[in-house]
Each structure stands twice: as C-alpha cells, then as structure tokens.
Design an enzyme around this catalytic site. Structure first.
Site, PDB file in Angstrom:
ATOM      1  N   GLY A 101       0.824  -1.197   0.000  1.00  0.00           N
ATOM      2  CA  GLY A 101       0.000   0.000   0.000  1.00  0.00           C
ATOM      3  C   GLY A 101       0.858   1.246   0.000  1.00  0.00           C
ATOM      4  O   GLY A 101       2.061   1.194   0.297  1.00  0.00           O
ATOM      5  N   CYS A 128       5.229  -6.221   1.710  1.00  0.00           N
ATOM      6  CA  CYS A 128       5.623  -4.822   1.712  1.00  0.00           C
ATOM      7  C   CYS A 128       4.926  -4.079   2.857  1.00  0.00           C
ATOM      8  O   CYS A 128       5.271  -4.276   4.012  1.00  0.00           O
ATOM      9  CB  CYS A 128       5.326  -4.188   0.349  1.00  0.00           C
ATOM     10  SG  CYS A 128       6.276  -2.672   0.037  1.00  0.00           S
ATOM     11  N   TYR A 129       3.927  -3.244   2.577  1.00  0.00           N
ATOM     12  CA  TYR A 129       3.212  -2.563   3.658  1.00  0.00           C
ATOM     13  C   TYR A 129       2.605  -3.582   4.614  1.00  0.00           C
ATOM     14  O   TYR A 129       2.569  -3.353   5.834  1.00  0.00           O
ATOM     15  CB  TYR A 129       2.114  -1.666   3.085  1.00  0.00           C
ATOM     16  CG  TYR A 129       1.323  -0.921   4.143  1.00  0.00           C
ATOM     17  CD1 TYR A 129       1.780   0.297   4.634  1.00  0.00           C
ATOM     18  CD2 TYR A 129       0.138  -1.447   4.651  1.00  0.00           C
ATOM     19  CE1 TYR A 129       1.051   0.986   5.603  1.00  0.00           C
ATOM     20  CE2 TYR A 129      -0.589  -0.777   5.626  1.00  0.00           C
ATOM     21  CZ  TYR A 129      -0.124   0.446   6.097  1.00  0.00           C
ATOM     22  OH  TYR A 129      -0.832   1.108   7.068  1.00  0.00           O
ATOM     23  N   HIS A 215       7.929  -7.966  -3.536  1.00  0.00           N
ATOM     24  CA  HIS A 215       6.633  -8.302  -4.132  1.00  0.00           C
ATOM     25  C   HIS A 215       6.731  -9.629  -4.884  1.00  0.00           C
ATOM     26  O   HIS A 215       7.253  -9.677  -6.002  1.00  0.00           O
ATOM     27  CB  HIS A 215       6.180  -7.192  -5.077  1.00  0.00           C
ATOM     28  CG  HIS A 215       5.751  -5.942  -4.374  1.00  0.00           C
ATOM     29  ND1 HIS A 215       4.460  -5.735  -3.945  1.00  0.00           N
ATOM     30  CD2 HIS A 215       6.463  -4.859  -3.988  1.00  0.00           C
ATOM     31  CE1 HIS A 215       4.379  -4.563  -3.337  1.00  0.00           C
ATOM     32  NE2 HIS A 215       5.586  -4.006  -3.347  1.00  0.00           N
ATOM     33  N   GLU A 217       4.284 -11.220  -6.180  1.00  0.00           N
ATOM     34  CA  GLU A 217       3.196 -11.343  -7.150  1.00  0.00           C
ATOM     35  C   GLU A 217       3.546 -10.836  -8.538  1.00  0.00           C
ATOM     36  O   GLU A 217       2.849 -11.159  -9.514  1.00  0.00           O
ATOM     37  CB  GLU A 217       1.944 -10.622  -6.635  1.00  0.00           C
ATOM     38  CG  GLU A 217       2.029  -9.102  -6.590  1.00  0.00           C
ATOM     39  CD  GLU A 217       2.642  -8.559  -5.307  1.00  0.00           C
ATOM     40  OE1 GLU A 217       2.386  -7.385  -4.996  1.00  0.00           O
ATOM     41  OE2 GLU A 217       3.380  -9.297  -4.627  1.00  0.00           O
ATOM     42  N   SER A 269     -24.701 -12.826 -25.482  1.00  0.00           N
ATOM     43  CA  SER A 269     -24.064 -11.933 -26.448  1.00  0.00           C
ATOM     44  C   SER A 269     -23.313 -12.693 -27.529  1.00  0.00           C
ATOM     45  O   SER A 269     -23.022 -12.141 -28.587  1.00  0.00           O
ATOM     46  CB  SER A 269     -23.089 -10.993 -25.732  1.00  0.00           C
ATOM     47  OG  SER A 269     -21.970 -11.713 -25.255  1.00  0.00           O
ATOM     48  N   GLY A 270     -22.948 -13.936 -27.249  1.00  0.00           N
ATOM     49  CA  GLY A 270     -22.139 -14.713 -28.177  1.00  0.00           C
ATOM     50  C   GLY A 270     -20.681 -14.744 -27.797  1.00  0.00           C
ATOM     51  O   GLY A 270     -19.902 -15.516 -28.352  1.00  0.00           O
ATOM     52  N   GLY A 271     -20.270 -13.895 -26.828  1.00  0.00           N
ATOM     53  CA  GLY A 271     -18.910 -13.919 -26.332  1.00  0.00           C
ATOM     54  C   GLY A 271     -18.690 -15.087 -25.393  1.00  0.00           C
ATOM     55  O   GLY A 271     -19.630 -15.773 -24.994  1.00  0.00           O
ATOM     56  N   ASP A 273     -17.905 -15.211 -22.229  1.00  0.00           N
ATOM     57  CA  ASP A 273     -18.459 -15.099 -20.880  1.00  0.00           C
ATOM     58  C   ASP A 273     -19.923 -15.530 -20.842  1.00  0.00           C
ATOM     59  O   ASP A 273     -20.313 -16.398 -20.053  1.00  0.00           O
ATOM     60  CB  ASP A 273     -18.320 -13.672 -20.354  1.00  0.00           C
ATOM     61  CG  ASP A 273     -16.892 -13.175 -20.412  1.00  0.00           C
ATOM     62  OD1 ASP A 273     -15.978 -14.017 -20.341  1.00  0.00           O
ATOM     63  OD2 ASP A 273     -16.689 -11.962 -20.542  1.00  0.00           O
ATOM     64  N   SER A 274     -20.735 -14.921 -21.688  1.00  0.00           N
ATOM     65  CA  SER A 274     -22.160 -15.269 -21.676  1.00  0.00           C
ATOM     66  C   SER A 274     -22.388 -16.684 -22.197  1.00  0.00           C
ATOM     67  O   SER A 274     -23.323 -17.372 -21.772  1.00  0.00           O
ATOM     68  CB  SER A 274     -22.973 -14.265 -22.495  1.00  0.00           C
ATOM     69  OG  SER A 274     -22.622 -14.309 -23.861  1.00  0.00           O
ATOM     70  N   LYS A 415     -10.700 -13.982 -16.731  1.00  0.00           N
ATOM     71  CA  LYS A 415     -11.027 -14.442 -18.081  1.00  0.00           C
ATOM     72  C   LYS A 415     -10.384 -15.786 -18.406  1.00  0.00           C
ATOM     73  O   LYS A 415     -11.026 -16.654 -19.005  1.00  0.00           O
ATOM     74  CB  LYS A 415     -10.585 -13.397 -19.103  1.00  0.00           C
ATOM     75  CG  LYS A 415     -10.816 -13.787 -20.552  1.00  0.00           C
ATOM     76  CD  LYS A 415     -12.294 -13.777 -20.921  1.00  0.00           C
ATOM     77  CE  LYS A 415     -12.775 -12.378 -21.161  1.00  0.00           C
ATOM     78  NZ  LYS A 415     -14.146 -12.328 -21.734  1.00  0.00           N
TER      79      LYS A 415
END
Length: 559
Positions: A101, A128-129, A215, A217, A269-271, A273-274, A415
């Site tokens: 942070g 870190c923080y 860090h 990550e 939507s066709g993507g 995700d949906s 994703k």
C-alpha cells in the site's frame, strides 16, 4: 469450503499485550504436518471450499496477488482491509495475505490489520506494507529506510529450513518497491532473508506469521509464484483443489439451489463469458433457462447471425431474438460521455430483458456473464484506497431497481479461468478463445455520439482489421484487436480530389486477464495492409493510426 478441523487447531490465541510485547503460543500444527506435501489431489466438491483472503491496503499490485493465488489452484478473494468481519468469515479462510500500500504504517491514520486477522490463529503473509503493518502492530519498529529500494534486488536466505523457501536456491532475484523498513523485529520473530539494502527482507515466526519486503506477485520476481505456493500449501495447508471441474460441480449445485423451480433468462451476447454462463446454467436446470439475444444495433458485422446459429443449432438451447436497434440508438442520441453511454446501455438491456420476461410469464432470474475484473474496475468500494476506473455496463451500469434477481456464476473468475471452465464444459475451442467484445459494443469504440452512419463506418473498418489479423495468424496471439472511430476528421487526397474524412485508430494488445496489457508489436506490413484496405474500401475514412499505449496508463478500450 470447510474450516480447519477442530482437533487440529490449538486452543490458544495470538494477541498484543498492552505493553506492546507479543504473547504467542504455538498454533496451527496442521501446517507443519502438511509441509512437503507436493501432490495436488482432486477433491470431491464437498471438500473443495478452501480459501485464502487477500486484504487490500491500496497497492497497485493487489489484484495480481489474487491472480497468482488462483494460479496455484487455491480460491481467494480480494477484500478491503476494513471489510466487515462477517464478510471475511463467510469465506472460511485457511490464511490471510496482506497487500502492499502507499501509506507509511507510522503515520497517523495509516490502515491497520484488523484484529480478527491476528486473533484467527491462521497463517498470515504480509507483503511490503503488509509486512510493516505486521511488525508495527506486533511490537516491532518500522522507520524510513536510509536507502530507498525500487527495482531488482538479490535476496539472500538467512534461514535454510523455512518451508517458505522450499525448493528455492540460497539466493535469487526479487522486485522491491519501498521506502520504509523494519528496524526492530517483534518478539518471537527472526529474519529469514536479507538484501544489500534490507537487513530484514523476510521475517517470520514459528506460528506462520510471515512478512516479505519484496513483491512475489509481480513477474519481476521469477520465484514469486513458488513462494506463494509454498505459503499456501506448506503453511496454510491448502491442497490446490480450485480446478475447472470442481468449480463446475460446485456451481451446478449452487445454481440448482438458488433457482429451485424458478425460471431464468440469460443475457446472451455470443462472447465467451455469456456462452459459458448459458452452458453452465443449462446443464444445471435445462429447460428452465431461456436465452435472450438482444440485437442492440451496436454489434459487429454478422455477429447476430453467427451467435444464433451456434446456440440454436449446435448447443440446442432455447434462444429468443430481440430486435432493439432503434430503442438503443434512441437512448444514446446526443450522448457523448462514455460513463453515461454505459449507464444507458446497461439500463436499456435490463428493461428489454424485463419486457421479454413479462411475455414469457413467470421469470424470476436474470443470468449474465459478469467477471471479477468487471467488478474490481467498476465498484470502488472493493477498496477505499483504490479508484474506480470505469463503469462496466453489467455492474455499475445496472439500474437501482430491478424486478429480476441476478445470477452471476462467473462473478469471481478471471477471463483465463472462464476459458478453462468453457473447455471443461465441452464448448468448442473457437468459441472459448474468441477475443473479448465489450458489453456496450461499438458504442464505446465510437468516440462521441453514436449514429447509424458512424456504426456502419466502424463495422466496415473493424471487419477489415479482424480479417487481416486472422489471415496473418495473429488472432490467437492477441488479447484484443479492433478499430476505433475517432471524432477527428482530417484532410486527405484520393486521386485528384481533396477528401475530409474520419481518422480510425487500430488497437491491438496482449494480456493475460485485461487488468494490465501491452500494445502488440504487429508487423509493419500487416499494419500497412490494414491501413490500405480501410482507406480504399471504407468511404468516409481517409486516415489510419496505430495506438501504442499500454495499460496502464491507458485502458484497452478507448472509452
């Protein structure tokens, strides 16, 4: 997700005495028993609910911590450091990770570690923080460093037997970003590693409380994922059961429990995700699901036809087609602010779904493909220390009052995790690996007001971009590639005539999760072909530029 078994938890707790001295007794012996357990067994659904909570203190890397933990096949959620204790308790965590942070822990009003973390008798990893907060609150001392440490550093292990470093060399590179340092360790802690500028780069005690000044990550710490995995497996006792198949089993059970005998409509939507949402819910409740495909007039060329063909013919789902182009264009008339565009599109979608639900009779739920990055970027309350970037039409763009209850099975997935779930569900590769397309569609790729004329110009230019990228075999190497219609009009010459047409920008990026992205270094000849085709084949456009901005500082979409 089950809590640690009662017979493995000690009966003593961890607290800070009034004098500042730390009173500690041994706890979480289960962590030691599981050290060295490298196997990652597939657990049955009822045993998969293990989680780690990442407390966000405002670091720009907080979301990356969550990403890395998920990559270790351990479920986690990122919550603000001041989240209500009951919200955290509901996750039944096996351990905590404290993010970095921007604050200094010794400053008035600096964020503090919640008392329930230190009283939980669970492992804690402070980064870190987070490390400095651990040291400060447990009786140690944190001061401004004599030398700030930013960038690469070489970490040297002081303790060779710590499970945190299992399988790692004696020295290895890490990424530092700090100005403060721990100068006095809390009682019971010892230094586990150091760098040239940080005498205490890693600290820990026998009870599983660990602090890292670097860090782990970020990609600049090559062994960072190994360190996180060692913490998760050897110290928290996690098994790594967060897999696509286990997620599907859990979600099918949860969806059936939530829906019961109710009826669901799914925003399709066709993507990817949906598509994953629709397939998952269809497997859970079958004909209780009706998919609604809304042609809002903001789609790419042939988008509607391809989507209907896939779902009606190949996946055998109930799909309603709704033509709503004029309705959405009317709602967007005169609107130039991108946030207002998103709000109007999100609200209009909901009203369309509610109208279609009324025609169907009783409908109780609306399912949609909201993802974790959508939530993080839209909802500033995830962390008071983090700013809202933009509203996603299916999160912050939703109206305050809705008659349908939301079902969002992917709300806490990234994703790449969604794509893994899609493949596990049996969806075809070409559908699962489609480049993302924003919910507001081409409305946020037209800078300024959205009109029919501009939509047709952008569709034609975007079609050329996709066609050339695919022919050059770059489509699957890119996160997204598309055209943006700018409001800029420039003078050109075609033949012997002066033209005054729009300038189009080409955007192509590489990314893993859309939280960060790099502009793609496409070959000049590919960019040249795209430019030549657009100015020759799309009347009204006479200039093409290429966007070479990464995220941050830019976003992937222009609006």
């Amino acid at each position: 997700m089950p809590s640690v078994e009662k017979d493995t938890q000690p009966q003593t707790s961890l607290r800070v005495a009034a004098s500042g001295d730390l009173e500690v007794s041994t706890y979480l012996e289960i962590a030691r028993e599981k050290r060295g357990e490298q196997a990652v067994p597939q657990a049955p659904p009822s045993e998969v609910r293990e989680a780690v909570v990442v407390l966000d203190f405002g670091s720009q890397y907080s979301m990356l911590i969550a990403r890395r933990v998920r990559e270790c096949r351990v479920y986690c959620e990122l919550v603000p450091h001041d989240a209500p204790p009951e919200r955290v308790a509901a996750l039944k965590p096996r351990g905590f990770i404290l993010s970095g942070g921007p604050a200094s822990i010794y400053e008035p009003g600096a964020p503090q570690i919640p008392s329930y973390v230190l009283e939980s008798r669970l492992p804690v990893l402070g980064i870190c923080y987070g490390m400095q907060a651990l040291a400060h609150q447990l009786g140690g001392k944190v001061e401004p460093g004599s030398h700030r440490e930013y960038g690469h550093a070489l970490l040297h292990r002081s303790a060779q037997d710590s499970p945190l470093f299992a399988g790692l060399p004696t020295s290895f590179p890490v990424w530092m970003s700090h100005g403060d340092q721990v100068t006095t360790l809390p009682l019971g802690f010892k230094p586990l590693a150091h760098t040239d500028n940080s005498p205490v780069a890693v600290m820990g005690n026998e009870q599983g409380l660990i602090g890292l000044q670097f860090h782990p990550e970020v990609a600049h710490t090559p062994s960072g994922k190994d360190i996180l995995q060692n913490f998760l497996y050897h110290i928290c006792g996690c098994r790594g059961a967060w897999t696509p198949s286990n997620f599907i089993a859990l979600e099918l059970e949860r969806i059936r429990g939530q829906v019961g005998t109710g009826q669901v409509i799914c925003a399709l939507s066709g993507g990817v995700d949906s598509s994953v949402v629709a397939t998952l819910i269809h497997q859970a409740i079958g004909d209780q699901l009706t998919c609604v495909f809304v042609n809002n007039g903001l789609l790419r060329r042939e988008e509607a036809e391809r989507t209907l063909n896939v779902f009606q013919r190949n996946l055998r789902m109930n799909v309603l087609y709704v033509e709503a182009t004029e309705r959405f264009l009317a709602a967007l008339a005169g609107v130039t602010d991108p946030e207002e565009k998103r709000r109007r599109i999100g609200g209009e979608f909901i009203r369309v779904f509610e109208a279609e639900a009324a025609k169907l009779g009783r409908v109780d739920f609306l399912a949609q493909g909201t993802l974790y990055p959508d939530v993080i970027e839209s909802v500033s309350s995830v962390s008071k220390a983090s700013a809202k970037i933009k509203t996603h039409h299916n999160v912050g763009g939703l109206p305050a009052h809705m008659t349908l209850t939301l079902i969002e099975p992917l709300r806490h997935l990234f994703k790449d995790e969604v794509r893994q779930v899609g493949l596990a569900l049996g969806l075809p590769e070409e559908m699962v690996h489609r480049q993302p397309f924003p919910g507001p569609g081409l409305a946020i790729r037209i800078i300024g007001e959205v009109t029919k004329e501009k939509l047709e110009l952008l569709r034609a230019a975007d079609w050329i971009v996709m066609n050339e990228v695919k022919k050059a075999n770059y489509y699957n190497q890119l996160w997204q590639s598309f055209a943006v219609l700018t409001p800029v009009r420039t003078v050109g010459v075609m033949g012997d005539f002066r033209t005054y047409g729009y300038a189009v920008a080409i955007r192509a990026v590489t990314s893993e999760d859309a939280m960060t992205a790099d502009w793609a270094h496409l070959p000049y000849d590919l960019l040249g072909r795209i430019s030549t085709r657009i100015v020759n084949e799309v009347p009204g456009i006479n200039r093409v530029v290429y966007d070479i901005t990464s995220k941050p500082p830019g976003t992937i979409e222009w609006e």
